[in-house]
Design a protein around this motif. Structure first.
Motif, PDB file in Angstrom:
ATOM      1  N   ALA A  64      14.725  87.945  29.212  1.00 54.60           N
ATOM      2  CA  ALA A  64      14.586  87.742  27.766  1.00 54.60           C
ATOM      3  C   ALA A  64      15.948  87.561  27.109  1.00 54.60           C
ATOM      4  N   GLU A  65      16.935  88.353  27.547  1.00 52.49           N
ATOM      5  CA  GLU A  65      18.288  88.199  26.994  1.00 52.49           C
ATOM      6  C   GLU A  65      18.829  86.801  27.257  1.00 52.49           C
ATOM      7  N   ALA A  66      18.620  86.319  28.472  1.00 53.42           N
ATOM      8  CA  ALA A  66      19.127  84.993  28.817  1.00 53.42           C
ATOM      9  C   ALA A  66      18.375  83.907  28.057  1.00 53.42           C
ATOM     10  N   VAL A  67      17.062  84.060  27.926  1.00 53.95           N
ATOM     11  CA  VAL A  67      16.266  83.076  27.189  1.00 53.95           C
ATOM     12  C   VAL A  67      16.680  83.054  25.719  1.00 53.95           C
ATOM     13  N   ASP A  68      16.929  84.216  25.136  1.00 53.64           N
ATOM     14  CA  ASP A  68      17.318  84.280  23.723  1.00 53.64           C
ATOM     15  C   ASP A  68      18.616  83.531  23.460  1.00 53.64           C
ATOM     16  N   ARG A  69      19.504  83.476  24.451  1.00 55.18           N
ATOM     17  CA  ARG A  69      20.759  82.749  24.258  1.00 55.18           C
ATOM     18  C   ARG A  69      20.521  81.246  24.104  1.00 55.18           C
ATOM     19  N   LEU A  70      19.363  80.772  24.567  1.00 55.27           N
ATOM     20  CA  LEU A  70      19.053  79.344  24.418  1.00 55.27           C
ATOM     21  C   LEU A  70      18.526  79.002  23.035  1.00 55.27           C
ATOM     22  N   GLY A  71      18.194  80.023  22.240  1.00 55.53           N
ATOM     23  CA  GLY A  71      17.699  79.777  20.895  1.00 55.53           C
ATOM     24  C   GLY A  71      16.186  79.764  20.839  1.00 55.53           C
ATOM     25  N   THR A  72      15.671  79.697  19.627  1.00 59.18           N
ATOM     26  CA  THR A  72      14.224  79.787  19.406  1.00 59.18           C
ATOM     27  C   THR A  72      13.649  78.553  18.727  1.00 59.18           C
ATOM     28  N   VAL A  73      14.376  77.455  18.744  1.00 55.43           N
ATOM     29  CA  VAL A  73      13.898  76.225  18.103  1.00 55.43           C
ATOM     30  C   VAL A  73      12.604  75.772  18.779  1.00 55.43           C
ATOM     31  N   ALA A  74      11.588  75.494  17.991  1.00 45.89           N
ATOM     32  CA  ALA A  74      10.299  75.058  18.535  1.00 45.89           C
ATOM     33  C   ALA A  74      10.486  73.832  19.416  1.00 45.89           C
ATOM     34  N   GLY A  75       9.937  73.892  20.612  1.00 46.90           N
ATOM     35  CA  GLY A  75      10.063  72.791  21.549  1.00 46.90           C
ATOM     36  C   GLY A  75      11.355  72.786  22.330  1.00 46.90           C
ATOM     37  N   GLY A  76      12.289  73.671  21.978  1.00 50.37           N
ATOM     38  CA  GLY A  76      13.548  73.761  22.682  1.00 50.37           C
ATOM     39  C   GLY A  76      13.399  74.525  23.987  1.00 50.37           C
ATOM     40  N   PRO A  77      14.457  74.555  24.799  1.00 51.68           N
ATOM     41  CA  PRO A  77      14.348  75.202  26.108  1.00 51.68           C
ATOM     42  C   PRO A  77      14.078  76.696  26.024  1.00 51.68           C
ATOM     43  N   GLY A  78      14.656  77.387  25.045  1.00 49.32           N
ATOM     44  CA  GLY A  78      14.399  78.816  24.916  1.00 49.32           C
ATOM     45  C   GLY A  78      12.949  79.100  24.578  1.00 49.32           C
ATOM     46  N   ALA A  79      12.417  78.369  23.605  1.00 50.30           N
ATOM     47  CA  ALA A  79      11.018  78.555  23.221  1.00 50.30           C
ATOM     48  C   ALA A  79      10.083  78.194  24.373  1.00 50.30           C
ATOM     49  N   THR A  80      10.450  77.179  25.143  1.00 55.89           N
ATOM     50  CA  THR A  80       9.616  76.771  26.272  1.00 55.89           C
ATOM     51  C   THR A  80       9.556  77.849  27.335  1.00 55.89           C
ATOM     52  N   LEU A  81      10.709  78.419  27.682  1.00 55.08           N
ATOM     53  CA  LEU A  81      10.713  79.484  28.683  1.00 55.08           C
ATOM     54  C   LEU A  81       9.982  80.722  28.185  1.00 55.08           C
ATOM     55  N   ARG A  82      10.106  81.024  26.925  1.00 55.97           N
ATOM     56  CA  ARG A  82       9.389  82.195  26.399  1.00 55.97           C
ATOM     57  C   ARG A  82       7.876  81.960  26.463  1.00 55.97           C
ATOM     58  N   GLU A  83       7.445  80.782  26.067  1.00 55.69           N
ATOM     59  CA  GLU A  83       6.014  80.495  26.047  1.00 55.69           C
ATOM     60  C   GLU A  83       5.431  80.410  27.455  1.00 55.69           C
ATOM     61  N   ARG A  84       6.140  79.728  28.357  1.00 54.79           N
ATOM     62  CA  ARG A  84       5.554  79.418  29.659  1.00 54.79           C
ATOM     63  C   ARG A  84       5.906  80.418  30.749  1.00 54.79           C
ATOM     64  N   VAL A  85       6.853  81.314  30.484  1.00 54.09           N
ATOM     65  CA  VAL A  85       7.239  82.298  31.497  1.00 54.09           C
ATOM     66  C   VAL A  85       7.090  83.715  30.954  1.00 54.09           C
ATOM     67  N   LEU A  86       7.875  84.078  29.960  1.00 61.16           N
ATOM     68  CA  LEU A  86       7.856  85.460  29.480  1.00 61.16           C
ATOM     69  C   LEU A  86       6.495  85.871  28.931  1.00 61.16           C
ATOM     70  N   ASP A  87       5.862  84.999  28.162  1.00 64.27           N
ATOM     71  CA  ASP A  87       4.640  85.385  27.453  1.00 64.27           C
ATOM     72  C   ASP A  87       3.390  84.667  27.948  1.00 64.27           C
ATOM     73  N   ALA A  88       3.483  83.924  29.036  1.00 64.28           N
ATOM     74  CA  ALA A  88       2.316  83.192  29.530  1.00 64.28           C
ATOM     75  C   ALA A  88       1.277  84.167  30.085  1.00 64.28           C
TER      76      ALA A  88
END
Length: 608
Positions: free
Chosen positions: A541-565
């Motif tokens: 989660a710390e590493a994903v947060d460094r990518l940002g939370t912009v919708a459709g961006g890489p951070g949001a994608t990893l959160r949606e499809r990995v952390l919270d899937a």
């Protein structure tokens, strides 16, 4: 965390005997293998073990009932798992409902399941049964030679594996890893078609030294990246191989001794080289096998590894150990792409290391090729160990990670894991942000541990073999520029969206390189599974947060499809590698054929 079994499962099913690990006293080698085989078949839903079964709760826990025709059924006892499947198999193994007869060998189990398979798949079940027979023989050989192998390593490298330094010491760690089961594939220790004499002579679990064989090939028929001058100094001339008359017209190409004979003759004939290429009678260049077996390290210079094709398969009947020209070109393209990322991300300079794989040769056939892998200099005082060895049993019955923790992390293996996860996820999520996911599994990443000038512990990662990534060209060009190196030969590498990247990130980086250690260390009693999974999630989660939370961006994608899937992709390696044909699976790449499993990163109230 979400529960690993349906709410209807009774307490007995949640705390039954199946939760014991493979090292349980009294469990036979065959039962150990069969548990892994049934667990894999259940995870991959072979003959409907997941989707066609109904749960039956008994006093000893949960069983899954699979209809088998004529009113009969097969019963599989299971217990909560959570790693890549909701359930795992447990003793007493498969049984017939009608008479309670238990199927306790892999031959019996695969015969019964194969009879329920589509007729087109039954040959795959027979082939997998042969894989199991080979693996069982290898496991028994490993059991018989455990003390012998440990004594040999101690005599050659010292009693404490945390003191096995440099790339030569890393080869000894490869030997430890070769005696450990793969986290997912149940028959990984099997060596297709090899007998005990051949294993002792050439397999990494025995740490042998042997000499390569060589053919000399007309120069016009051998493509050498960078030209003949790029070949290492250790490369023999035809004269050194006893063929001086061919010195002005031919070049040498290494051949694994196990390829000499019918496989080599067939390859030379298919390539049009029969009668023009010559097999030297004189072996040359002593080498030691690495964990991959087909890649060998030069004994006199362990910084030089040579990968040569072999006429065998590992991790599945269709996973052949050959080398195509495109693999070599893609490895160079992958290396160049990582170099471009590190140039843009200076915090990884000197921290993420990479072997140079730009020198290679090919003679027009998948068994006539070689890759020269040169490792970075300056690692002689560091411990260099593949991730695959961390949970291997070392001296005194302790795990290698325990020994490394003693030397570098005050005796705390969880502190070592924590430091590793921080670096791994920082690197891999950064790559994802640039549109790249690596197939950098436990064999392709090594930990590099040493002490800095102030005595503090320094951890680095050493990578190799990046010929099968998944790359999103649009995101790569957006982040690295229009001239980013994207010259891959395999069209499957380039993707138009993030799904192939998140699939690879999950199945390789998360499952194999992170989750397997959380579950493995819990199984060995180093910490509770909940705490270790919290650690994995927090660091990711710390590493994903460094990518940002912009919708459709890489951070949001990893959160949606990995952390919270709700579920995560899981490799269906047995199905794609052996059980089913490509026509049946529809898999363009047998190493990237997926099913789904539970997301062990999810947290819910009371789940820890």
């Amino acid at each position: 965390m979400t529960t690993t079994a349906p709410a209807a499962a009774p307490a007995a099913a949640q705390a039954g005997p199946a939760q014991a690990g493979p090292a349980d006293a009294g469990r036979t080698t065959e039962a150990e293998l069969l548990l892994r085989v049934l667990g894999a078949l259940l995870r991959e839903d072979a003959v409907g073990l997941r989707t066609r079964t109904t749960p039956v709760d008994r006093a000893d826990g949960r069983w899954l009932r699979l209809p088998a025709g004529d009113g009969d059924a097969l019963l599989l006892p299971v217990a909560p798992d959570g790693y890549q499947g909701v359930y795992g198999a447990r003793l007493p193994l498969l049984a017939w409902e009608s008479d309670g007869r238990r199927l306790t060998t892999h031959d019996e189990v695969l015969e019964a399941l194969g009879a329920l398979a589509d007729p087109a798949d039954r040959a795959g079940f027979e082939a997998f049964a042969e894989e199991c027979r080979q693996t069982l023989a290898t496991m028994r050989l490993h059991d018989r030679t455990r003390d012998e192998a440990a004594a040999g390593l101690a005599a050659a490298h010292g009693a404490d594996p945390a003191d096995w330094t440099g790339l030569a010491g890393g080869l000894a760690h490869d030997t430890l890893a070769a005696r450990l089961d793969h986290p997912v594939y149940p028959t990984a220790r099997g060596r297709s078609g090899l007998d005990e004499t051949q294993l002792r002579a050439y397999a990494p679990e025995f740490h042998p030294t042997f000499a390569l064989r060589w053919i000399v090939v007309p120069q016009r028929d051998l493509a050498v990246a960078g030209g003949p001058a790029a070949l290492p100094d250790a490369w023999p001339t035809p004269a050194a191989l006893g063929l001086p008359a061919l010195g002005g017209s031919h070049l040498a190409l290494p051949v694994h001794p196990l390829t000499v004979g019918a496989p080599l003759r067939g390859a030379l004939s298919a390539a049009g080289l029969a009668g023009r290429a010559v097999l030297a009678e004189r072996p040359y260049l002593d080498v030691v096998p690495t964990l991959s077996m087909r890649t060998v390290a030069v004994s006199a210079d362990p910084t030089l590894h040579i990968k040569v094709p072999m006429a065998t398969s590992t991790l599945g009947l269709r996973n052949r150990r050959i080398i195509r020209p495109g693999f070599l070109a893609d490895g160079v393209a992958g290396q160049r792409l990582l170099e471009a990322v590190i140039a843009r991300e200076p915090r990884f300079q000197g921290v993420i290391l990479h072997a140079d794989e730009t020198v290679h040769a090919h003679a027009g056939h998948e068994l006539l090729a070689a890759l020269c892998r040169r490792y970075p200099a300056g690692l002689d005082a560091a411990v260099v160990t593949p991730l695959a060895a961390l949970l291997a049993e070392a001296s005194g019955g302790r795990l290698l990670i325990d020994h490394l923790a003693d030397r570098f992390y005050g005796g705390d293996p969880i502190a070592l894991l924590d430091a590793y996860l921080r670096l791994l996820f920082d690197w891999q999520t950064t790559l994802f942000g640039h549109g790249i996911a690596l197939e950098s599994h436990q064999q392709n990443i090594s930990l590099v541990l040493d002490h800095g000038p102030a005595g503090d512990t320094r951890m680095r990662l050493l990578l190799k073999d990046d010929d099968s990534p998944r790359v999103h060209p649009a995101r790569v060009r957006a982040s690295l520029g229009a001239d980013a190196p994207l010259g891959f030969d395999d069209a499957r590498i380039l993707c138009e969206d993030d799904r192939p990247l998140t699939d690879m990130f999950t199945t390789i980086t998360l499952h194999l390189c992170a989750g397997s250690y959380a579950f493995g260390l819990a199984r060995h009693g180093r910490a509770g599974a909940g705490a270790l999974l919290d650690l994995v999630r927090d660091r990711l989660a710390e590493a994903v947060d460094r990518l940002g939370t912009v919708a459709g961006g890489p951070g949001a994608t990893l959160r949606e499809r990995v952390l919270d899937a709700p579920e995560l992709p899981v490799k269906a390696m047995v199905s794609a590698g052996t059980l089913l044909s490509k026509e049946r699976t529809g898999a363009a790449d047998i190493n990237k054929h997926y099913t789904t499993g539970p997301n062990y990163l999810l947290r819910t109230e009371g789940s820890r």
